[in-house]
Design a protein around this motif. Sequence first.
Motif, PDB file in Angstrom:
ATOM      1  N   GLU A  22       0.808  -1.221   0.000  1.00  0.00           N
ATOM      2  CA  GLU A  22       0.000   0.000   0.000  1.00  0.00           C
ATOM      3  C   GLU A  22       0.846   1.278   0.000  1.00  0.00           C
ATOM      4  O   GLU A  22       0.300   2.377  -0.071  1.00  0.00           O
ATOM      5  CB  GLU A  22      -0.933   0.010   1.224  1.00  0.00           C
ATOM      6  CG  GLU A  22      -1.834  -1.202   1.347  1.00  0.00           C
ATOM      7  CD  GLU A  22      -2.854  -1.315   0.218  1.00  0.00           C
ATOM      8  OE1 GLU A  22      -3.102  -0.292  -0.447  1.00  0.00           O
ATOM      9  OE2 GLU A  22      -3.373  -2.421  -0.004  1.00  0.00           O
ATOM     10  N   ILE A  23       2.149   1.153   0.075  1.00  0.00           N
ATOM     11  CA  ILE A  23       2.994   2.347   0.208  1.00  0.00           C
ATOM     12  C   ILE A  23       2.932   3.215  -1.045  1.00  0.00           C
ATOM     13  O   ILE A  23       2.759   4.437  -0.961  1.00  0.00           O
ATOM     14  CB  ILE A  23       4.436   1.939   0.572  1.00  0.00           C
ATOM     15  CG1 ILE A  23       4.470   1.506   2.044  1.00  0.00           C
ATOM     16  CG2 ILE A  23       5.410   3.100   0.335  1.00  0.00           C
ATOM     17  CD1 ILE A  23       5.817   0.985   2.515  1.00  0.00           C
ATOM     18  N   ALA A  24       3.054   2.627  -2.222  1.00  0.00           N
ATOM     19  CA  ALA A  24       2.991   3.412  -3.455  1.00  0.00           C
ATOM     20  C   ALA A  24       1.617   4.066  -3.621  1.00  0.00           C
ATOM     21  O   ALA A  24       1.508   5.197  -4.109  1.00  0.00           O
ATOM     22  CB  ALA A  24       3.307   2.538  -4.664  1.00  0.00           C
ATOM     23  N   ARG A  25       0.545   3.376  -3.186  1.00  0.00           N
ATOM     24  CA  ARG A  25      -0.806   3.945  -3.264  1.00  0.00           C
ATOM     25  C   ARG A  25      -0.922   5.203  -2.407  1.00  0.00           C
ATOM     26  O   ARG A  25      -1.689   6.115  -2.735  1.00  0.00           O
ATOM     27  CB  ARG A  25      -1.855   2.936  -2.790  1.00  0.00           C
ATOM     28  CG  ARG A  25      -2.194   1.846  -3.775  1.00  0.00           C
ATOM     29  CD  ARG A  25      -3.337   0.996  -3.227  1.00  0.00           C
ATOM     30  NE  ARG A  25      -4.620   1.692  -3.282  1.00  0.00           N
ATOM     31  CZ  ARG A  25      -5.703   1.335  -2.581  1.00  0.00           C
ATOM     32  NH1 ARG A  25      -5.634   0.292  -1.751  1.00  0.00           N
ATOM     33  NH2 ARG A  25      -6.828   2.006  -2.688  1.00  0.00           N
ATOM     34  N   THR A  26      -0.181   5.242  -1.315  1.00  0.00           N
ATOM     35  CA  THR A  26      -0.226   6.413  -0.441  1.00  0.00           C
ATOM     36  C   THR A  26       0.199   7.661  -1.201  1.00  0.00           C
ATOM     37  O   THR A  26      -0.427   8.718  -1.095  1.00  0.00           O
ATOM     38  CB  THR A  26       0.683   6.196   0.788  1.00  0.00           C
ATOM     39  OG1 THR A  26       0.267   5.012   1.472  1.00  0.00           O
ATOM     40  CG2 THR A  26       0.610   7.384   1.737  1.00  0.00           C
ATOM     41  N   ALA A  27       1.265   7.533  -1.986  1.00  0.00           N
ATOM     42  CA  ALA A  27       1.727   8.671  -2.783  1.00  0.00           C
ATOM     43  C   ALA A  27       0.709   9.028  -3.859  1.00  0.00           C
ATOM     44  O   ALA A  27       0.392  10.199  -4.069  1.00  0.00           O
ATOM     45  CB  ALA A  27       3.077   8.353  -3.417  1.00  0.00           C
ATOM     46  N   ALA A  28       0.186   8.017  -4.534  1.00  0.00           N
ATOM     47  CA  ALA A  28      -0.689   8.258  -5.681  1.00  0.00           C
ATOM     48  C   ALA A  28      -2.071   8.757  -5.285  1.00  0.00           C
ATOM     49  O   ALA A  28      -2.630   9.640  -5.952  1.00  0.00           O
ATOM     50  CB  ALA A  28      -0.820   6.964  -6.495  1.00  0.00           C
ATOM     51  N   GLU A  29      -2.640   8.235  -4.198  1.00  0.00           N
ATOM     52  CA  GLU A  29      -4.038   8.511  -3.884  1.00  0.00           C
ATOM     53  C   GLU A  29      -4.242   9.466  -2.711  1.00  0.00           C
ATOM     54  O   GLU A  29      -5.332  10.014  -2.551  1.00  0.00           O
ATOM     55  CB  GLU A  29      -4.780   7.199  -3.619  1.00  0.00           C
ATOM     56  CG  GLU A  29      -4.781   6.269  -4.830  1.00  0.00           C
ATOM     57  CD  GLU A  29      -5.567   4.993  -4.599  1.00  0.00           C
ATOM     58  OE1 GLU A  29      -6.580   5.034  -3.856  1.00  0.00           O
ATOM     59  OE2 GLU A  29      -5.172   3.943  -5.151  1.00  0.00           O
ATOM     60  N   ILE A  30      -3.215   9.654  -1.879  1.00  0.00           N
ATOM     61  CA  ILE A  30      -3.329  10.600  -0.762  1.00  0.00           C
ATOM     62  C   ILE A  30      -2.345  11.750  -0.950  1.00  0.00           C
ATOM     63  O   ILE A  30      -2.713  12.914  -0.872  1.00  0.00           O
ATOM     64  CB  ILE A  30      -3.095   9.915   0.596  1.00  0.00           C
ATOM     65  CG1 ILE A  30      -4.058   8.739   0.786  1.00  0.00           C
ATOM     66  CG2 ILE A  30      -3.280  10.922   1.736  1.00  0.00           C
ATOM     67  CD1 ILE A  30      -3.844   7.939   2.061  1.00  0.00           C
ATOM     68  N   GLY A  31      -1.086  11.427  -1.209  1.00  0.00           N
ATOM     69  CA  GLY A  31      -0.088  12.462  -1.488  1.00  0.00           C
ATOM     70  C   GLY A  31       0.463  13.149  -0.266  1.00  0.00           C
ATOM     71  O   GLY A  31       1.117  14.188  -0.372  1.00  0.00           O
ATOM     72  N   CYS A  32       0.222  12.583   0.916  1.00  0.00           N
ATOM     73  CA  CYS A  32       0.697  13.210   2.145  1.00  0.00           C
ATOM     74  C   CYS A  32       2.147  12.809   2.420  1.00  0.00           C
ATOM     75  O   CYS A  32       2.769  12.069   1.648  1.00  0.00           O
ATOM     76  CB  CYS A  32      -0.190  12.803   3.318  1.00  0.00           C
ATOM     77  SG  CYS A  32      -0.218  11.021   3.608  1.00  0.00           S
ATOM     78  N   MET A  33       2.699  13.300   3.524  1.00  0.00           N
ATOM     79  CA  MET A  33       4.032  12.913   3.939  1.00  0.00           C
ATOM     80  C   MET A  33       3.995  11.502   4.515  1.00  0.00           C
ATOM     81  O   MET A  33       2.962  11.052   5.029  1.00  0.00           O
ATOM     82  CB  MET A  33       4.575  13.895   4.974  1.00  0.00           C
ATOM     83  CG  MET A  33       4.539  15.357   4.529  1.00  0.00           C
ATOM     84  SD  MET A  33       5.556  15.689   3.074  1.00  0.00           S
ATOM     85  CE  MET A  33       7.177  15.730   3.849  1.00  0.00           C
ATOM     86  N   LEU A  34       5.131  10.812   4.437  1.00  0.00           N
ATOM     87  CA  LEU A  34       5.177   9.418   4.858  1.00  0.00           C
ATOM     88  C   LEU A  34       6.175   9.238   5.998  1.00  0.00           C
ATOM     89  O   LEU A  34       7.289   9.771   5.968  1.00  0.00           O
ATOM     90  CB  LEU A  34       5.595   8.534   3.679  1.00  0.00           C
ATOM     91  CG  LEU A  34       5.631   7.018   3.925  1.00  0.00           C
ATOM     92  CD1 LEU A  34       4.219   6.474   4.145  1.00  0.00           C
ATOM     93  CD2 LEU A  34       6.288   6.295   2.750  1.00  0.00           C
ATOM     94  N   ALA A  35       5.772   8.480   7.006  1.00  0.00           N
ATOM     95  CA  ALA A  35       6.661   8.104   8.105  1.00  0.00           C
ATOM     96  C   ALA A  35       6.638   6.588   8.245  1.00  0.00           C
ATOM     97  O   ALA A  35       5.599   5.949   8.036  1.00  0.00           O
ATOM     98  CB  ALA A  35       6.235   8.764   9.415  1.00  0.00           C
ATOM     99  N   ILE A  36       7.790   6.030   8.595  1.00  0.00           N
ATOM    100  CA  ILE A  36       7.917   4.588   8.744  1.00  0.00           C
ATOM    101  C   ILE A  36       8.251   4.261  10.193  1.00  0.00           C
ATOM    102  O   ILE A  36       9.216   4.772  10.756  1.00  0.00           O
ATOM    103  CB  ILE A  36       9.023   4.018   7.828  1.00  0.00           C
ATOM    104  CG1 ILE A  36       8.742   4.397   6.364  1.00  0.00           C
ATOM    105  CG2 ILE A  36       9.141   2.517   7.991  1.00  0.00           C
ATOM    106  CD1 ILE A  36       7.453   3.847   5.805  1.00  0.00           C
ATOM    107  N   SER A  37       7.437   3.407  10.796  1.00  0.00           N
ATOM    108  CA  SER A  37       7.683   2.948  12.156  1.00  0.00           C
ATOM    109  C   SER A  37       8.738   1.837  12.071  1.00  0.00           C
ATOM    110  O   SER A  37       8.426   0.662  11.924  1.00  0.00           O
ATOM    111  CB  SER A  37       6.361   2.424  12.749  1.00  0.00           C
ATOM    112  OG  SER A  37       6.456   2.196  14.114  1.00  0.00           O
ATOM    113  N   PHE A  38      10.010   2.225  12.152  1.00  0.00           N
ATOM    114  CA  PHE A  38      11.119   1.346  11.770  1.00  0.00           C
ATOM    115  C   PHE A  38      11.679   0.578  12.974  1.00  0.00           C
ATOM    116  O   PHE A  38      11.587  -0.634  13.059  1.00  0.00           O
ATOM    117  CB  PHE A  38      12.210   2.183  11.085  1.00  0.00           C
ATOM    118  CG  PHE A  38      13.128   1.388  10.208  1.00  0.00           C
ATOM    119  CD1 PHE A  38      12.641   0.731   9.097  1.00  0.00           C
ATOM    120  CD2 PHE A  38      14.487   1.303  10.480  1.00  0.00           C
ATOM    121  CE1 PHE A  38      13.476  -0.011   8.266  1.00  0.00           C
ATOM    122  CE2 PHE A  38      15.344   0.573   9.671  1.00  0.00           C
ATOM    123  CZ  PHE A  38      14.834  -0.083   8.562  1.00  0.00           C
TER     124      PHE A  38
END
Length: 381
Positions: free
Chosen positions: A222-238
Motif C-alpha cells: 500500500e505504500i505506493a498507493r499512499t503517494a498516488a491517492e493521498i499524497g501526504c508525507m510518509l513516516a515509517i515505524s522502523f
Amino acid sequence: MTIPRKLPEGPTNLVGLTRDGLAEALRAAGTPERQVKMRTGQVWQWIYEKGVRDFEAMTNLAKPYRTLLAENFVIAVPEVVSRNVSTDGTRKYLVRIAGGHEVEVVYIPETDRGTLCVSSQVGCTLTCSFCHTGTQKLVRNLTAGEIVGQILVARDDLGEWPVQGAPKNETRLLSNVVLMGMGEPLYNFDNVRDAMKIAMDPEGISLSRRRITLSTSGVVPEIARTAAEIGCMLAISFHATTDEVRDKLVPINRKWNIEKLLKALKEYPKASNSERITFEYVMLKDVNDSDEDARRLIRLIEGIPAKINLIPFNEWPGSPYQRSDWKRIKAFADIIYKAGYASPIRTPRGEDIMAACGQLKSATERARKSRAEIEADIARG
C-alpha cells in the motif's frame, strides 16, 4: 433480476462522505439535478469550513430545503467521553463511536504548530511489543466519518470555527495531522484516504497535504498507493536495524522484511529532499540503541531522502522495555547527524495523562497483560 440497494437505517451521516458521495446523497434525497453541484458546495462549506452541525443554521439555504436535509441526514461526530489536559498543554480525548467503541485522540500544542494525532482503527492488529496500543486486539476499522470526525471534535474544543468566534483565516491552532494514533492506517486505506481528502479540501478544513503525515509499520503493497491517492508525507515505524530484532518489535516485519520495505521506499515516487521520508525509531535500552545500530541504520537508508526521528521510549504499565539513557540517545543521534541526516529527538509529551507516543489504549479495553505475559509473547516471537 436486479436486487434493489438496501437503504441505510435512519438518517445518513454527512460527515465522511466525499464530495461525490455527498452529491449522490443529496441527489437521492430529492435535490434537483440542476442544483446538486451548488447545494453540495454549500453544505460542504457549512460542515467543514464553518463547523455547523444544525441544518437550521445553514441560512443561505431555503427553509424547505433545510427541512428536507434534516429529514434525511445528520451531521454527527464522535462523542467526547473524557478530556484530559497534561501539564505541558497536551490534550487527550477519549471519544466514543458507533457500537459503543472508544478510541483516543491527542492534540499536541507547539510554538510553531498544533498537531493532532488521529486514530484509524479501534485497537490494532500489529501487536508491536513496545506499544501499549498493540496489546489491544483489533476490533474494527474506523469509517472515514469517524476519522475526519476526530479533527472536527478537536477544532470544536479549540474554538477554531467561525461560529465560535474564530475568524475565517484563524491562526490555526490545529495546523497538522499525524496518522499515528491507534491502528495501522494502511490496513484501513480507503477510509483513511477519503478522510484525508476531506481534510485537504480547500473549501473546508483546508490542510495542506504536506501538513499531514501517515505513519505505517510497513504495509509494503500500500505504500505506493499512499503517494498516488493521498499524497501526504510518509513516516515509517522502523525501530530496528536487523530482521531478528524487528521481527520481535514490529511483527509485520515477518511478512515484509527490512529489505522489501526499503525497496518500496527507494521507489516511493514522492520522496525528495523537500519531502523526506521520516524513519521513526523508538529508543529501547540495550535492545536497539548501540553505536553499531546507528551505523547500520545509516547504511540501510542510503539513497533514501530521509530524516530519523528518535523517540525516547514512553513506558506503560506492564511494559518489558526501558527507555534508553539520555546520554546513549544523544550518542546515537550524533552518529546519525554526522552522517548528514537530521536526527531530532522527540520531546515526550503528555506522559502524565498516558498520551505519549505508544501509550494510547482504549478505555474499553480493561484487561491488562502482565509483564510476564508480554515477555512470553515476545519469546514465542
